[in-house]
Scaffold this active site. Structure first.
Site, mmCIF file in Angstrom:
data_model
loop_
_atom_site.group_PDB
_atom_site.id
_atom_site.type_symbol
_atom_site.label_atom_id
_atom_site.label_comp_id
_atom_site.label_asym_id
_atom_site.label_seq_id
_atom_site.Cartn_x
_atom_site.Cartn_y
_atom_site.Cartn_z
ATOM 1 N N HIS A 135 28.874 28.201 -61.981
ATOM 2 C CA HIS A 135 29.469 28.439 -60.655
ATOM 3 C C HIS A 135 29.395 29.942 -60.341
ATOM 4 C CE1 HIS A 135 31.974 28.565 -57.274
ATOM 5 N NE2 HIS A 135 33.161 28.531 -57.835
ATOM 6 N N ASN A 154 17.677 32.321 -60.064
ATOM 7 C CA ASN A 154 16.376 31.648 -60.050
ATOM 8 C C ASN A 154 15.297 32.586 -60.586
ATOM 9 O OD1 ASN A 154 17.208 29.191 -58.972
ATOM 10 N ND2 ASN A 154 16.680 29.734 -56.867
ATOM 11 N N TYR A 172 29.777 24.667 -55.901
ATOM 12 C CA TYR A 172 29.573 24.398 -57.332
ATOM 13 C C TYR A 172 30.751 23.662 -57.967
ATOM 14 C CZ TYR A 172 25.165 26.826 -57.123
ATOM 15 O OH TYR A 172 23.877 27.168 -56.815
ATOM 16 N N HIS A 226 18.364 20.819 -59.451
ATOM 17 C CA HIS A 226 18.244 21.360 -60.819
ATOM 18 C C HIS A 226 18.596 20.316 -61.874
ATOM 19 C CE1 HIS A 226 17.871 25.677 -59.544
ATOM 20 N NE2 HIS A 226 18.547 25.232 -58.508
HETATM 21 FE FE1 HDE Z 1 22.369 26.153 -56.354
HETATM 22 N N1 HDE Z 1 23.395 24.435 -56.706
HETATM 23 N N2 HDE Z 1 22.868 26.055 -54.415
HETATM 24 N N3 HDE Z 1 21.216 27.785 -55.947
HETATM 25 N N4 HDE Z 1 21.812 26.261 -58.263
HETATM 26 C C1 HDE Z 1 23.473 23.802 -57.878
HETATM 27 O O1 HDE Z 1 25.460 22.952 -58.805
HETATM 28 C C2 HDE Z 1 23.857 25.299 -53.897
HETATM 29 C C3 HDE Z 1 21.035 28.377 -54.739
HETATM 30 C C4 HDE Z 1 21.115 27.265 -58.854
HETATM 31 O O2 HDE Z 1 21.616 24.835 -64.678
HETATM 32 C C5 HDE Z 1 24.460 22.662 -57.868
HETATM 33 O O3 HDE Z 1 26.188 22.287 -60.832
HETATM 34 C C6 HDE Z 1 24.058 25.608 -52.515
HETATM 35 C C7 HDE Z 1 20.429 29.672 -54.872
HETATM 36 C C8 HDE Z 1 20.868 26.942 -60.236
HETATM 37 O O4 HDE Z 1 23.443 23.764 -64.126
HETATM 38 C C9 HDE Z 1 25.021 22.725 -56.440
HETATM 39 C C10 HDE Z 1 23.135 26.570 -52.207
HETATM 40 C C11 HDE Z 1 20.246 29.839 -56.200
HETATM 41 C C12 HDE Z 1 21.473 25.703 -60.437
HETATM 42 C C13 HDE Z 1 24.277 23.884 -55.849
HETATM 43 C C14 HDE Z 1 22.405 26.848 -53.410
HETATM 44 C C15 HDE Z 1 20.734 28.653 -56.858
HETATM 45 C C16 HDE Z 1 22.063 25.304 -59.180
HETATM 46 C C17 HDE Z 1 23.921 21.338 -58.340
HETATM 47 C C18 HDE Z 1 22.878 27.222 -50.863
HETATM 48 C C19 HDE Z 1 19.604 31.043 -56.906
HETATM 49 C C20 HDE Z 1 21.491 24.897 -61.709
HETATM 50 C C21 HDE Z 1 24.518 21.088 -59.694
HETATM 51 C C22 HDE Z 1 23.864 28.103 -50.478
HETATM 52 C C23 HDE Z 1 20.388 32.236 -56.791
HETATM 53 C C24 HDE Z 1 22.618 25.323 -62.604
HETATM 54 C C25 HDE Z 1 25.471 22.138 -59.876
HETATM 55 C C26 HDE Z 1 22.559 24.575 -63.907
HETATM 56 C C27 HDE Z 1 22.796 24.133 -59.005
HETATM 57 C C28 HDE Z 1 24.530 24.315 -54.606
HETATM 58 C C29 HDE Z 1 21.318 27.780 -53.454
HETATM 59 C C30 HDE Z 1 20.655 28.496 -58.286
HETATM 60 C C31 HDE Z 1 24.888 21.453 -55.616
HETATM 61 C C32 HDE Z 1 25.075 24.964 -51.595
HETATM 62 C C33 HDE Z 1 20.106 30.662 -53.741
HETATM 63 C C34 HDE Z 1 20.114 27.782 -61.251
HETATM 64 O O5 HDE Z 1 26.381 22.980 -56.452
#
Ligand code: HDE
Length: 688
Positions: A345, A154, A368, A81
């Protein structure tokens, strides 16, 4: 649409978060220049040298400070993202949800809770194009009186995997391949599809990713989903399983694939510009907030596991209760300070909202905060203005890189006697967060429940729910992506895998990519859910953009039409051969917003070709006029033509083509054209 709050400087509209941010906002106008130590600067263009043509001196502290700061201006981009765009706004609940949740911001309809929302793509780097085929992030931070609540969702309701353990693998597979960092922001490459065929839980989400949901026309026209199953818990401690939804007031609309590819070059900022412009012009994006709820004792009443993040709860089975609305009404003052530094987060919750054992959610609850430590450089990122809670923060955490708070006094421990044992925890009745006392027991295992093992039924349900056009686009997307694969065996594996979803789908994909189609027929499900089809969405003209193609000598009726279009909340912009003013046939003049050289129909939702013989001959002298209109036609957009404007139409008639003769009834014409715009696209031009 309510435009009454259009002026963001209007004092009475300032939220508690706006006021907090103002304390950190600096206006540069009219101030003298200083170093970071407050020393006034007398010169800022030349480094200090030994002689005019001599070497720069080490003692030039001003040069060193300026350059050092510049050298460190970038922070690591988000691992996923990275490309995003944010805006401020507020949320208001329609009716009290007290029966289900103790969350204060969901109880009083008179309260406006400030929010900041960041939309994003997933795979691309920070500078990648907006319109790539990808999932969109929809992350909202609610600055509630009880602390920050983050709904990090999402624009698709399911996910590729079921356990967070696999997230690094999935992301490695979809990101550019590590040996050559190709391709940027695309899933059309071997490692992504190799991951898909070896991890069949991806099937349902891949269907969404190959659908037009991956190509949103606008962030303002996307749904949002919390994806996981969360819990509402009320004051009595009674819980419900819930799923969160955002429903855009403008409906859900997409671009077509060819358009997205062209836009990636013509305007890589297409989606962010759209959001910025809408807010600047007072067309505030609005999303209704909804919840699906399942009582705790109904957990096992379904033929899917309600904790499985690769499953939707069909809306026809469990209706979405609309409980409030979010309005985005203020653009950022500074992209870096706000959009880049915001830290979301899923674990930022308030009393009344709790987690479930969804194994994907459980892993996110770790990731997060961990990721912010390297991205934002330490444990004090909550003190960055955009991340600060509007409710006061009191605890015994101290020091660390970039600490800003000056905590007074000798006590930084609990329990204590010197400070009367403050700050002290408070019970649930006084607002203290208590986790839902879910009963859990089991053996320590690395395993997945059998109830998560149906990978194909809902993928088939998604396919069954699509209109013919949407199905066609899904097939074309598969064919495009698989056509890019270097390893032909993966193409076959994809066809074989999706034959388990629906053999007709697999056959159609197979036709044209040199693979063997499935031999047997069948579908993993006969069910469908009409709510999944974008065809059934709200059709509206509001804030759609019309290109008016005109030149000197345009027909006198133009102002009447423009007025009608504006009344339908359409944005109207004149495109002509040259910038400047153009004259009407017998009177009036209008300002040209875009010269054809720098404008393309992919930037607009509809085209109006204006008559007037000299206008038409001037337009014909510019070859790009024809391309502009032809492309709008190919992208199935509504096209209107007045009088001789019809001579420039690529086809004399057809769905979405509205024509009026010179001197004809302009009001009737305007209404028909507006109806054609509300339909968004005219699919019968490709589907018979
Ligand atoms: Fe994320 N995701 N994600 N994700 N995600 C990040 O956090 C993660 C997942 C989502 O505009 C990271 O600050 C794991 C689902 C958005 O700043 C990180 C897993 C959904 C955003 C991270 C998922 C999301 C992130 C990278 C699997 C929809 C952007 C930077 C379990 C419900 C937020 C950060 C923004 C961002 C980890 C799966 C949505 C790496 C481990 C499912 C919208 O922490």
């Amino acid at each position: 649409m309510d435009k009454s709050n259009a002026n963001p400087n209007n004092k009475k509209n300032k939220t508690s978060k706006d006021q907090q941010l103002e304390q950190f906002t600096v206006d540069n106008d009219g101030t003298h220049m200083t170093t970071n130590q407050g020393l006034k600067v007398s010169e800022d263009e030349f480094s200090l040298k030994a002689g005019e043509r001599g070497p720069t001196l080490m003692e030039d502290f001003h040069f060193r400070e300026k350059m050092t700061h510049f050298d460190h201006e970038r922070i690591p981009e988000r691992i996923v993202h990275a490309r995003g765009f944010g805006a401020h706004g507020y949320f208001q609940v329609y009716e009290s949800m007290k029966e289900y949740t103790s969350a204060a911001f969901l109880q009083d309809p008179s309260i406006q809770t400030p929010v900041f929302v960041r939309f994003s793509t997933v795979a691309g780097s920070r500078g990648s194009a907006d319109t790539v085929r990808d999932v969109r992030g929809f992350a909202a931070k609610f600055y509630t009186e009880e602390g920050n609540y983050d709904l990090v969702g999402n624009n698709m309701p399911v996910f590729f995997i079921q356990d967070a353990m696999k997230f690094p693998d999935f992301i490695h597979a979809v990101k550019p391949e590590p040996h050559n960092e190709i391709p940027q922001a695309q899933s059309a490459h071997d490692t992504f599809w190799d991951f898909v065929v070896n991890n069949t839980e991806t099937a349902h989400m891949v269907m969404w990713a190959m659908s037009d949901r991956s190509l949103p026309r606008s962030f303002r026209m996307m749904e949002g989903f919390g994806v996981h199953t969360f819990r509402f818990v009320n004051d009595e401690g009674k819980a419900h399983f819930i799923k969160f939804h955002w429903k855009p007031v403008l409906g859900v609309h997409s671009l077509v694939w060819d358009e997205t590819q062209k836009l990636a070059g013509k305007d890589p900022d297409f989606n962010r510009r759209d959001l910025w412009d809408a807010i600047e012009s007072g067309n505030y994006p609005e999303y209704e907030f909804g919840v699906q709820m399942i009582a705790e004792d109904e957990e096992f009443n379904f033929d899917f596991d309600i904790l499985d993040p690769t499953k939707v709860w069909p809306e026809e089975m469990i209706p979405v209760k609309i409980i409030g609305k979010m309005t985005l009404n203020r653009n950022t003052d500074n992209f870096f300070a706000e959009t880049e530094q915001i830290a979301f987060h899923p674990g930022h919750v308030v009393p009344g909202i709790d987690f479930t054992n969804d194994p994907l959610l459980q892993g996110r609850l770790f990731s997060y905060t961990d990721t912010q430590l390297s991205r934002l450089g330490g444990p004090n990122f909550h003190e960055i203005p955009i991340n600060r809670s509007v409710s006061p923060v009191h605890n015994n955490q101290r020091d660390g890189i970039h600490r800003m708070t000056i905590n007074k006094g000798p006590v930084s421990y609990h329990k204590n006697g010197i400070a009367g044992n403050t700050p002290k925890p408070v019970p649930r009745e006084q607002g203290g967060y208590e986790h839902y006392t879910e009963k859990v027991e089991g053996r320590k295992v690395r395993a997945r429940s059998d109830s998560f093992k149906d990978h194909y039924s809902q993928a088939a349900m998604f396919w069954n729910s699509m209109s013919e056009v949407e199905q066609q686009h899904i097939v074309a997307a598969f064919q495009f992506e698989l056509g890019k694969l270097e390893r032909k065996e993966i193409r076959q594996q994809v066809v074989d895998m999706f034959a388990n979803v629906n053999s007709e789908l697999a056959k159609r994909i197979s036709d044209g990519i040199g693979t063997i189609p499935p031999q047997s027929a069948g579908s993993a499900s006969t069910e469908s859910s009409p709510a999944l089809s974008m065809m059934n969405t709200i059709k509206s003209t509001a804030t759609r953009k019309v290109a008016v193609i005109a030149a000197n000598g345009y027909t006198d009726e133009l102002p009447i039409i423009i007025e009608q279009l504006k009344q339908a909340d359409l944005t109207v912009e004149i495109v002509s051969v040259k910038l400047g003013m153009i004259r009407g046939e017998s009177s009036g003049e209008s300002e040209v917003k875009h010269a054809l050289l720098g404008a393309d129909s992919v930037l607009f939702d509809a085209v109006l070709i204006v008559g007037g013989s000299s206008s038409i001959s001037e337009l014909k002298s510019e070859p790009k006029t024809v391309d502009f209109i032809k492309e709008a036609y190919q992208h199935l957009k509504p096209i209107g033509a007045i009088g001789e404007g019809a001579n420039l139409l690529p086809a004399a008639n057809g769905e979405g083509i509205v024509v009026v003769k010179e001197g004809g009834d302009m009001k009737t014409f305007a209404h028909s054209f507006i109806d054609a715009i509300a339909a968004h696209r005219h699919w019968t031009r490709t589907v018979s």
